[in-house]
Design a protein around this motif. Structure first.
Motif, PDB file in Angstrom:
ATOM      1  N   ILE A 104       0.846  -1.193   0.000  1.00  0.00           N
ATOM      2  CA  ILE A 104       0.000   0.000   0.000  1.00  0.00           C
ATOM      3  C   ILE A 104       0.883   1.245   0.000  1.00  0.00           C
ATOM      4  N   ALA A 105       0.800   2.025  -1.062  1.00  0.00           N
ATOM      5  CA  ALA A 105       1.542   3.286  -1.151  1.00  0.00           C
ATOM      6  C   ALA A 105       0.584   4.435  -0.850  1.00  0.00           C
ATOM      7  N   ALA A 129      -6.207   3.522   2.925  1.00  0.00           N
ATOM      8  CA  ALA A 129      -5.044   2.673   3.184  1.00  0.00           C
ATOM      9  C   ALA A 129      -5.311   1.733   4.348  1.00  0.00           C
ATOM     10  N   SER A 130      -5.959   2.245   5.389  1.00  0.00           N
ATOM     11  CA  SER A 130      -6.274   1.424   6.550  1.00  0.00           C
ATOM     12  C   SER A 130      -7.254   0.311   6.185  1.00  0.00           C
ATOM     13  N   LEU A 131      -8.238   0.618   5.362  1.00  0.00           N
ATOM     14  CA  LEU A 131      -9.204  -0.405   4.919  1.00  0.00           C
ATOM     15  C   LEU A 131      -8.500  -1.536   4.192  1.00  0.00           C
ATOM     16  N   PHE A 132      -7.633  -1.192   3.245  1.00  0.00           N
ATOM     17  CA  PHE A 132      -6.916  -2.217   2.490  1.00  0.00           C
ATOM     18  C   PHE A 132      -5.946  -2.989   3.389  1.00  0.00           C
ATOM     19  N   GLY A 145       4.138  -1.512   2.870  1.00  0.00           N
ATOM     20  CA  GLY A 145       3.853  -0.362   2.035  1.00  0.00           C
ATOM     21  C   GLY A 145       4.832   0.768   2.185  1.00  0.00           C
ATOM     22  N   LEU A 146       4.442   1.894   1.638  1.00  0.00           N
ATOM     23  CA  LEU A 146       5.268   3.093   1.656  1.00  0.00           C
ATOM     24  C   LEU A 146       4.378   4.292   1.938  1.00  0.00           C
ATOM     25  N   VAL A 147       4.763   5.083   2.923  1.00  0.00           N
ATOM     26  CA  VAL A 147       4.101   6.356   3.192  1.00  0.00           C
ATOM     27  C   VAL A 147       5.090   7.441   2.793  1.00  0.00           C
ATOM     28  N   PHE A 148       4.662   8.386   1.967  1.00  0.00           N
ATOM     29  CA  PHE A 148       5.607   9.385   1.478  1.00  0.00           C
ATOM     30  C   PHE A 148       5.000  10.780   1.487  1.00  0.00           C
ATOM     31  N   SER A 149       5.885  11.762   1.650  1.00  0.00           N
ATOM     32  CA  SER A 149       5.495  13.163   1.639  1.00  0.00           C
ATOM     33  C   SER A 149       6.400  13.904   0.665  1.00  0.00           C
ATOM     34  N   ASP A 150       6.453  15.231   0.784  1.00  0.00           N
ATOM     35  CA  ASP A 150       7.332  16.015  -0.078  1.00  0.00           C
ATOM     36  C   ASP A 150       8.783  15.970   0.377  1.00  0.00           C
ATOM     37  N   TYR A 215      -1.723  -1.212  -4.074  1.00  0.00           N
ATOM     38  CA  TYR A 215      -2.661  -0.093  -4.050  1.00  0.00           C
ATOM     39  C   TYR A 215      -1.860   1.205  -3.966  1.00  0.00           C
ATOM     40  N   ILE A 216      -2.087   2.117  -4.881  1.00  0.00           N
ATOM     41  CA  ILE A 216      -1.419   3.415  -4.888  1.00  0.00           C
ATOM     42  C   ILE A 216      -2.475   4.472  -4.623  1.00  0.00           C
TER      43      ILE A 216
END
Length: 324
Positions: A104-105, A129-132, A145-150, A215-216
């Protein structure tokens, strides 16, 4: 009033306006995910449980043994080295892989910290994201997964454990709450980090094995040729679902009037009295949406569109019903 109390009141106002996700909301999605699991099992496409909506790409199976070739066997599974060594045709036997890694990204960049009704895009992305994530846990799949910001990203390698899922959710929570403190001028945490979807997808490739479900979740504002190239590579051997989050205000300007707007640090206003301006604004949105749909359709990638002013789980439920 103490500084600590002021800060707590400010955070509470953010939460009440749907600007920030709470840990309780992330955990509560597990109950909502069970309704999706029931629906997807009842409308299974690929003959497997959970929200795996497209056919398996890649083999998705593990080698088990060799045996003599039999009429009707797939000739592509013949092991030519073993055949040459034994003097008779030998084929490989595989057993089906029961678990499928779920990656999950989640985009938590500054552009996602926006919303005109109900919730911010960043909050809807966190909920989805939490649902998936909980769907994967309840289905017995490995999840990461990956959590990303700027300015930074956090990579969670897929594991089949509740602890791994909670670690991913905690990273989503952390990145979501950092949004309220960020300014556009903030520097990346690392010199190697580059903002945008392409860099995030490049990192995702490091933990994605063939046969995974990916999932993106993003507004795809930074979708470019490099990102499309990575999507193409990932979709060849994985089930990829792009979840596009958008706000009603991005789709259509409000009724004629003058409205105050803010990015959290500065304020401005927009004038929507011009019918021509409103029409051109909507045409630009529809053109962008059509372009994204066309590119993903070309790559045979499913697109799930999510509005910020509608309940996330209900939108996913309708999408499953239409795609089943």
């Amino acid at each position: 009033m103490t500084a600590k109390l002021k800060l707590e009141l400010q955070h509470e106002r953010y939460r009440s306006r749907g600007a920030l996700i709470t840990r309780a909301q992330l955990l509560m999605q597990r109950h909502a995910a069970k309704t999706l699991a029931y629906l997807s099992q009842a409308r299974s496409i690929a003959g497997i449980s959970g929200l795996h909506l497209s056919k398996i790409r890649g083999r998705g199976i593990d080698f088990e043994e060799f045996r003599p070739y039999q009429a009707g066997d797939d000739i592509r599974l013949i092991d030519w080295r073993a055949t040459a060594r034994t003097g008779r045709a030998v084929t490989k036997v595989f057993r089906e892989e029961r678990e499928r890694p779920v990656i999950i990204a989640v985009d938590q960049s500054a552009g996602m910290f926006f919303g005109s009704q109900v919730a911010f895009k960043s909050v809807i992305a966190a909920q989805v994201a939490s649902l998936f994530c909980w769907l994967a846990v309840d289905n017995g799949d490995r999840v990461g997964g990956l959590v990303f910001s700027d300015t930074e990203a956090s990579l969670v390698r897929p594991k089949r454990s509740r602890r791994s899922a909670l670690h991913l959710l905690n990273q989503i929570f952390t990145f979501n709450h950092r949004l309220k403190d960020k300014t556009p001028a903030q520097e990346p945490a690392s010199s190697d980090f580059k903002p945008g979807l392409a860099h995030a997808l490049g990192q995702i490739r490091r933990i994605t094995k063939p046969g995974s479900t990916l999932y993106i979740i993003s507004d795809f504002a930074t979708l470019d040729e490099k990102a499309l190239q990575y999507l193409n590579q990932l979709s060849r051997h994985n089930n990829v679902v792009c979840c596009m989050v958008y706000d009603a205000l991005e789709e259509t300007l409000p009724v004629p009037g003058v409205y105050s707007i803010t990015d959290g640090s500065s304020k401005g206003s927009i004038n929507t009295h011009s019918a021509k301006t409103r029409s051109r604004y909507r045409e630009q949105f529809l053109a962008r949406m059509s372009s994204i749909e066309s590119e993903l359709e070309r790559l045979k990638i499913r697109l799930l569109k999510l509005r910020t002013n509608q309940i996330a789980v209900e939108q996913i439920r309708e999408w499953i019903a239409k795609n089943s």
